[in-house]
Write an enzyme that holds these catalytic residues in place. Structure first.
Site, mmCIF file in Angstrom:
data_model
loop_
_atom_site.group_PDB
_atom_site.id
_atom_site.type_symbol
_atom_site.label_atom_id
_atom_site.label_comp_id
_atom_site.label_asym_id
_atom_site.label_seq_id
_atom_site.Cartn_x
_atom_site.Cartn_y
_atom_site.Cartn_z
ATOM 1 N N CYS A 1 11.801 -6.307 2.376
ATOM 2 C CA CYS A 1 13.250 -6.117 2.412
ATOM 3 C C CYS A 1 13.615 -4.862 3.222
ATOM 4 C CB CYS A 1 13.801 -6.011 1.003
ATOM 5 S SG CYS A 1 13.295 -4.496 0.153
ATOM 6 N N HIS B 1 14.138 -0.438 9.249
ATOM 7 C CA HIS B 1 13.616 0.465 10.287
ATOM 8 C C HIS B 1 14.774 1.067 11.075
ATOM 9 C CE1 HIS B 1 9.907 -2.416 10.512
ATOM 10 N NE2 HIS B 1 9.781 -1.566 9.525
ATOM 11 N N ARG C 1 1.599 1.484 0.145
ATOM 12 C CA ARG C 1 1.238 1.472 1.561
ATOM 13 C C ARG C 1 0.385 2.709 1.771
ATOM 14 N NH1 ARG C 1 4.487 3.491 5.931
ATOM 15 N NH2 ARG C 1 4.329 2.367 7.897
ATOM 16 N N ALA D 1 12.429 -1.620 1.836
ATOM 17 C CA ALA D 1 10.999 -1.417 2.117
ATOM 18 C C ALA D 1 10.807 -0.861 3.526
ATOM 19 C CB ALA D 1 10.238 -2.733 1.963
HETATM 20 FE FE1 CFM Z 1 5.105 -1.091 12.710
HETATM 21 FE FE2 CFM Z 1 3.718 -2.885 11.808
HETATM 22 FE FE3 CFM Z 1 5.845 -1.976 10.483
HETATM 23 FE FE4 CFM Z 1 3.637 -0.460 10.807
HETATM 24 FE FE5 CFM Z 1 2.757 -1.361 8.440
HETATM 25 FE FE6 CFM Z 1 2.846 -3.792 9.461
HETATM 26 FE FE7 CFM Z 1 4.929 -2.869 8.124
HETATM 27 MO MO1 CFM Z 1 2.745 -3.417 6.887
HETATM 28 S S1 CFM Z 1 2.908 -1.162 12.633
HETATM 29 S S2 CFM Z 1 5.698 0.043 10.953
HETATM 30 S S3 CFM Z 1 2.339 0.541 9.408
HETATM 31 S S4 CFM Z 1 5.752 -3.111 12.275
HETATM 32 S S5 CFM Z 1 1.262 -2.851 8.505
HETATM 33 S S6 CFM Z 1 2.462 -4.577 11.553
HETATM 34 S S7 CFM Z 1 4.068 -4.804 8.047
HETATM 35 S S8 CFM Z 1 4.011 -1.549 6.750
HETATM 36 S S9 CFM Z 1 6.964 -2.583 8.683
#
Ligand code: CFM
Length: 543
Positions: A59, A192, A93, A62
């Site tokens: 989500c 993000h 994580r 997260a």
């Molecule tokens: Fe970038 Fe990722 Fe992500 Fe990531 Fe991650 Fe991920 Fe993620 Mo899990 S590199 S920041 S450190 S998009 S592994 S492939 S899914 S936490 S949001």
């Protein structure tokens, strides 16, 4: 395609077969055969998951608290919401941290939450939040406090920003909030973007202390999972390159406040932080380019590109020395591992960048990636950054604020970075670019966005890859079907996998997983008792 199994087109048909009309139309766009890697076709991405489909996505909360800001270790993070949101995002994580300077505090071992109850939902939770901030301040005296809104907070309309503003004035420390309610957007990707905006508004540019060090950079989109950032730090330190801030693996609040003093931004995870790279360039004139420290070729290429950016012979030579020394350690390992991994198959379904980055490591091992996909990436992560202008803005993405950034009248081009970029561009050096996954993938491989459990099961049935790299939620489904799964989200208990030493770790681990015969003995609980494994296999294994 892999050595056995149907063509990618046939496999796609078989996966889609089960869906009702409307779902079929949607899923068809998100599943494609990579027919023209150099000029990829359009893929459906960053759209809502059809209800009823089991997705691996997370989500918005997260993506904001868990991924981008949560790893900043000396900020006190408070989740405003029911206890479950705070609890499940607590250390799950593996973004590692250690205290590096005297007097620093690491708050990451704490899970702070306002622990909302039913009466707060009915009568409002603003007082609760205010009290929580006061209590946290009295107890810890942190230099900054960050507040995260969860779904119910948005639904009842608590104004977390007003509370933060009031408490900031009262306590005299930096306090800021994120409206990252879980439902904002279609996945963690929205979180993000919200996080990037907040970090930019509330931290970047607060401290103008000039940086020491000849070649200073920030690494954006590296979160130190399993210690990756520390391996990158080690290599760059050997080269004489100084990192001001890694956003946001193992980083402090002060480092982020000072990050705009760097000469260059390099971007690891394009998906989670490309907004920050753009905003820092617009405001401060710091150029950016994409790097990848996952895989031997990627690491070498990235180091050489950074050296080329600074353009000094001393640095260029030093980078070559470091590469040569590191490779002399890696070479015997990869030569040995390759004898067993050559020609084996892998499928990668994870996140928004690793399904791409890890293809390099499998290529190093001479393995074939037969299928791959992201959970929540956008079209540019598949097709390349040049498709950005053609991406339709839908109602879900319109929900996320786009900041209007302007040149800083005093601090733009502070370190003559704009001029350096201009002269390098004239010689063909590429900035602000990201190629996308489809261009690297082989012709006629299968690409599946936001893969469902049904599709994953079909994929295993049809191809039985030697290993699958995936996330947390599907790991054990895959292993129960007799296929080893390397969890690329938190790396299971392993890592680092970045850089040279990380590559060695990865090669050994994948070699062990794909060479072990234990998987042949795995029987899923739902298998009939009479399908017990053949005796010959177990005899050989125990012999
Ligand atoms: Fe970038 Fe990722 Fe992500 Fe990531 Fe991650 Fe991920 Fe993620 Mo899990 S590199 S920041 S450190 S998009 S592994 S492939 S899914 S936490 S949001």
């Amino acid at each position: 395609m892999g050595p056995t199994g149907p063509s990618a087109a046939e496999a796609r048909e078989k996966m889609l077969d089960i869906y009702p009309k409307k779902t079929l139309r949607k899923r068809s766009k998100q599943m494609m055969v990579n027919e023209n890697p150099s000029t990829p076709a359009e893929i459906g991405a960053n759209s809502r998951t059809v209800p009823g489909i089991i997705t691996q996505r997370g989500c918005s909360y997260a993506g904001c608290k868990g991924v981008v800001i949560g790893p900043i270790y000396d900020i006190l993070h408070i989740t405003h919401g029911p206890i479950g949101c705070g609890y499940y995002s607590w250390l799950s994580r593996r973004n590692f941290t250690k205290i590096r300077n005297e007097g620093e505090t690491n708050y990451l071992q704490y899970s702070m939450s306002t622990d909302m109850q039913e009466n707060h939902i009915v009568f409002g939770g603003e007082t609760l939040l205010k009290d929580a901030i006061q209590e946290a301040y009295d107890e810890f005296k942190p230099k900054a406090i960050s507040v995260y809104a969860t779904c119910p907070v948005g639904l009842i309309g608590d104004d977390i920003h007003a509370v933060c503003k009031e408490m900031k004035a009262k306590l005299g420390i930096n306090i800021f909030g994120f409206s990252c309610e879980g439902y904002k957007g279609v996945s963690q990707s929205a979180g993000h973007h919200i996080a990037n905006n907040g970090v930019f508004k509330n931290m970047i540019g607060l401290d103008d202390t000039p940086s020491k060090g000849e070649y200073t950079i920030n690494i954006l989109g590296e979160y130190n999972i399993g210690g990756d950032a520390w391996e990158i730090d080690r290599i760059l330190a050997l080269c004489g390159i100084k990192i001001i801030g890694t956003l946001s693996g193992g980083v402090t609040y002060d480092e982020i406040c000072n990050a705009h003093m760097a000469d260059l931004n390099v971007v690891m995870c394009h998906r989670s932080i490309n907004y920050m790279a753009e905003m820092m360039e617009t405001k401060f004139g710091i150029p950016w380019f994409k790097v990848n420290f996952i895989g031997l070729e990627g690491t070498k290429k990235s180091l050489r590109k950074i050296a080329q950016y600074f353009g000094e012979k001393k640095l260029i030579d030093r980078v070559e020395e470091v590469i040569a020394a590191e490779m002399s350690e890696v070479r015997p390992v990869i030569e040995d591992v390759k004898t067993r991994t050559n020609g084996k198959t892998a499928a990668l379904f994870v996140g928004g960048s690793r399904a791409h980055h890890y293809q390099d490591l499998f290529e190093d091992m001479e393995m074939k990636v037969i299928a791959a996909g992201y959970e929540f990436a956008h079209r540019d992560d598949y097709e390349g950054r040049e498709v950005l202008p053609s991406i339709k803005v839908d109602a879900d993405s319109r929900n996320i604020e786009e900041l209007t950034i302007e040149e800083d009248p005093e601090r733009f081009n502070l370190r003559k970075t704009v001029d350096r970029k201009k002269s390098l561009e004239e010689s063909g050096f590429a900035f602000s670019d990201y190629e996308g996954m489809l261009k690297q993938m082989k012709k006629d491989t299968l690409v599946i966005d936001d893969i469902s459990h049904h599709e994953m099961e079909k994929l295993i049935e049809l191809y039985k890859p030697d290993v699958i790299g995936s996330g947390v939620k599907d790991k054990y489904v895959i292993e129960k079907m007799g296929v080893p799964c390397k969890q690329l989200h938190s790396y299971d208990y392993g890592g680092p996998y970045a850089g040279f030493k990380g590559a060695i770790n990865f090669f050994k681990e994948i070699d062990r997983m794909t060479s072990s015969r234990v998987w042949e003995l795995t029987r899923a609980p739902w298998h009939e008792a009479d399908e017990a494994p053949e005796a010959t296999v177990s005899e050989e294994v125990t012999a």
